[in-house]
Design a protein around this motif. Sequence first.
Motif, mmCIF file in Angstrom:
data_model
loop_
_atom_site.group_PDB
_atom_site.id
_atom_site.type_symbol
_atom_site.label_atom_id
_atom_site.label_comp_id
_atom_site.label_asym_id
_atom_site.label_seq_id
_atom_site.Cartn_x
_atom_site.Cartn_y
_atom_site.Cartn_z
ATOM 1 N N PRO A 157 0.809 -1.228 0.000
ATOM 2 C CA PRO A 157 0.000 0.000 0.000
ATOM 3 C C PRO A 157 0.839 1.274 0.000
ATOM 4 C CG PRO A 157 -0.809 -1.550 1.645
ATOM 5 C CD PRO A 157 0.505 -2.095 1.142
ATOM 6 N N GLN A 158 2.055 1.210 0.572
ATOM 7 C CA GLN A 158 2.909 2.393 0.623
ATOM 8 C C GLN A 158 3.519 2.723 -0.740
ATOM 9 O OE1 GLN A 158 5.747 1.711 3.753
ATOM 10 N NE2 GLN A 158 4.219 1.886 5.354
ATOM 11 N N HIS A 159 3.518 1.750 -1.646
ATOM 12 C CA HIS A 159 4.052 1.979 -2.983
ATOM 13 C C HIS A 159 3.002 1.654 -4.048
ATOM 14 C CE1 HIS A 159 7.745 1.555 -0.528
ATOM 15 N NE2 HIS A 159 8.119 2.576 -1.283
ATOM 16 N N THR A 160 1.746 1.909 -3.690
ATOM 17 C CA THR A 160 0.632 1.713 -4.612
ATOM 18 C C THR A 160 -0.192 2.989 -4.641
ATOM 19 O OG1 THR A 160 0.533 -0.668 -4.199
ATOM 20 C CG2 THR A 160 -1.457 0.363 -5.075
ATOM 21 N N SER A 161 -0.501 3.461 -5.834
ATOM 22 C CA SER A 161 -1.371 4.634 -5.946
ATOM 23 C C SER A 161 -2.519 4.335 -6.899
ATOM 24 C CB SER A 161 -0.582 5.857 -6.436
ATOM 25 O OG SER A 161 -0.117 5.656 -7.753
ATOM 26 N N VAL A 162 -3.690 4.831 -6.547
ATOM 27 C CA VAL A 162 -4.862 4.761 -7.408
ATOM 28 C C VAL A 162 -5.344 6.195 -7.602
ATOM 29 C CG1 VAL A 162 -7.241 3.961 -7.630
ATOM 30 C CG2 VAL A 162 -5.509 2.463 -6.618
ATOM 31 N N ILE A 163 -5.426 6.603 -8.854
ATOM 32 C CA ILE A 163 -5.817 7.978 -9.174
ATOM 33 C C ILE A 163 -7.005 7.949 -10.128
ATOM 34 C CG2 ILE A 163 -5.060 10.161 -10.207
ATOM 35 C CD1 ILE A 163 -2.204 9.388 -9.331
ATOM 36 N N VAL A 164 -8.009 8.746 -9.807
ATOM 37 C CA VAL A 164 -9.203 8.897 -10.636
ATOM 38 C C VAL A 164 -9.148 10.281 -11.271
ATOM 39 C CG1 VAL A 164 -11.722 8.889 -10.637
ATOM 40 C CG2 VAL A 164 -10.483 7.442 -9.019
ATOM 41 N N ASP A 176 -7.218 10.907 -5.252
ATOM 42 C CA ASP A 176 -6.384 9.762 -4.865
ATOM 43 C C ASP A 176 -7.182 8.842 -3.944
ATOM 44 O OD1 ASP A 176 -4.230 11.163 -6.068
ATOM 45 O OD2 ASP A 176 -3.844 12.212 -4.178
ATOM 46 N N ILE A 177 -6.915 7.537 -4.077
ATOM 47 C CA ILE A 177 -7.479 6.568 -3.130
ATOM 48 C C ILE A 177 -6.308 5.795 -2.516
ATOM 49 C CG2 ILE A 177 -9.111 4.700 -2.757
ATOM 50 C CD1 ILE A 177 -10.521 5.548 -5.336
ATOM 51 N N ASP A 185 -18.987 11.832 -18.166
ATOM 52 C CA ASP A 185 -19.380 10.513 -17.673
ATOM 53 C C ASP A 185 -18.151 9.613 -17.573
ATOM 54 O OD1 ASP A 185 -20.793 8.256 -16.951
ATOM 55 O OD2 ASP A 185 -21.743 7.963 -18.894
ATOM 56 N N GLN A 186 -17.273 9.694 -18.572
ATOM 57 C CA GLN A 186 -16.111 8.810 -18.608
ATOM 58 C C GLN A 186 -15.048 9.259 -17.600
ATOM 59 O OE1 GLN A 186 -13.095 8.324 -22.025
ATOM 60 N NE2 GLN A 186 -14.522 6.619 -22.330
ATOM 61 N N VAL A 187 -14.556 8.303 -16.854
ATOM 62 C CA VAL A 187 -13.536 8.533 -15.826
ATOM 63 C C VAL A 187 -12.336 7.652 -16.145
ATOM 64 C CG1 VAL A 187 -13.022 8.191 -13.365
ATOM 65 C CG2 VAL A 187 -15.238 9.107 -14.058
ATOM 66 N N THR A 188 -11.153 8.195 -15.948
ATOM 67 C CA THR A 188 -9.928 7.411 -16.142
ATOM 68 C C THR A 188 -9.416 6.941 -14.788
ATOM 69 O OG1 THR A 188 -9.341 8.651 -18.125
ATOM 70 C CG2 THR A 188 -7.569 7.437 -17.045
ATOM 71 N N LEU A 189 -9.104 5.665 -14.718
ATOM 72 C CA LEU A 189 -8.564 5.050 -13.505
ATOM 73 C C LEU A 189 -7.113 4.660 -13.781
ATOM 74 C CD1 LEU A 189 -9.390 3.911 -10.671
ATOM 75 C CD2 LEU A 189 -9.867 1.751 -11.832
ATOM 76 N N THR A 190 -6.189 5.136 -12.957
ATOM 77 C CA THR A 190 -4.765 4.844 -13.130
ATOM 78 C C THR A 190 -4.226 4.219 -11.850
ATOM 79 O OG1 THR A 190 -4.546 6.754 -14.591
ATOM 80 C CG2 THR A 190 -2.507 5.816 -13.734
ATOM 81 N N LEU A 191 -3.547 3.100 -12.001
ATOM 82 C CA LEU A 191 -2.998 2.395 -10.850
ATOM 83 C C LEU A 191 -1.513 2.128 -11.080
ATOM 84 C CD1 LEU A 191 -4.564 -0.447 -8.837
ATOM 85 C CD2 LEU A 191 -2.300 -0.818 -9.788
ATOM 86 N N SER A 192 -0.708 2.356 -10.052
ATOM 87 C CA SER A 192 0.707 1.982 -10.084
ATOM 88 C C SER A 192 1.019 1.228 -8.804
ATOM 89 C CB SER A 192 1.596 3.229 -10.197
ATOM 90 O OG SER A 192 2.964 2.849 -10.327
ATOM 91 N N THR A 193 1.697 0.087 -8.934
ATOM 92 C CA THR A 193 1.937 -0.715 -7.732
ATOM 93 C C THR A 193 3.288 -1.413 -7.748
ATOM 94 O OG1 THR A 193 0.974 -2.376 -6.242
ATOM 95 C CG2 THR A 193 0.860 -2.832 -8.607
#
Length: 194
Positions: free
Chosen positions: A33-40, A53-54, A181-189
């Motif tokens: 979790p410390q090196h994981t990011s979720v961005i909307v 950020d989540i 309506d469209q949302v971009t989800l970006t994840l880095s882990t």
Amino acid sequence: MQTMKKLVIPALVVAGLAAPLISTQAATYQMDPQHTSVIVTWNHFGFSHPTADIPNTRGTIDFDPAHPEQAKVDVTIPVKEIDTHVPALTREFQNAKYFDTAKYPQATFRSTKVVATGDNHFDVTGDLTLKGITKPVTLHATLNKQGEQPMLKKQAVGFDATGTLNRSDFKIDQYIPAVADQVTLTLSTEAHAQ
């Protein structure tokens, strides 16, 4: 001394050949979790692309570089911790017209299919459950690196992934179409072998 060299040199060669094989074996990796990011990200009236950020996203990745199509991804996203960096908007996102985090504090993504699309690139299709609704979503993932994490001395993998979804599919439809309506989800882990 000559006999010792005859024994040691072949052993070193074998060890050197085995090292890459060991570092690329199939394993289950725990997302850090410390090196994981979720961005909307979304489009706001056509003027800007704000982000939220989540943090504290957790999950597992089963990955075998020899058989990437057998990979499995299982992620839990604590939507209740969403942060827009605008306190009033964060509170609004948590209410029933948006994510309704009192009733649905988490979202989940569970892969159903992985397709290799090129060098270290994969399409990961799975079921996203958000606000009690499950819909298929495809994430376009890149394997950044696989090998030993130098500080932890553990095998690790790192991925970036991005995908789009329509928020109205999950009954989050405030201000459409003025706000996209469209949302971009970006994840880095970064994830570590167990």
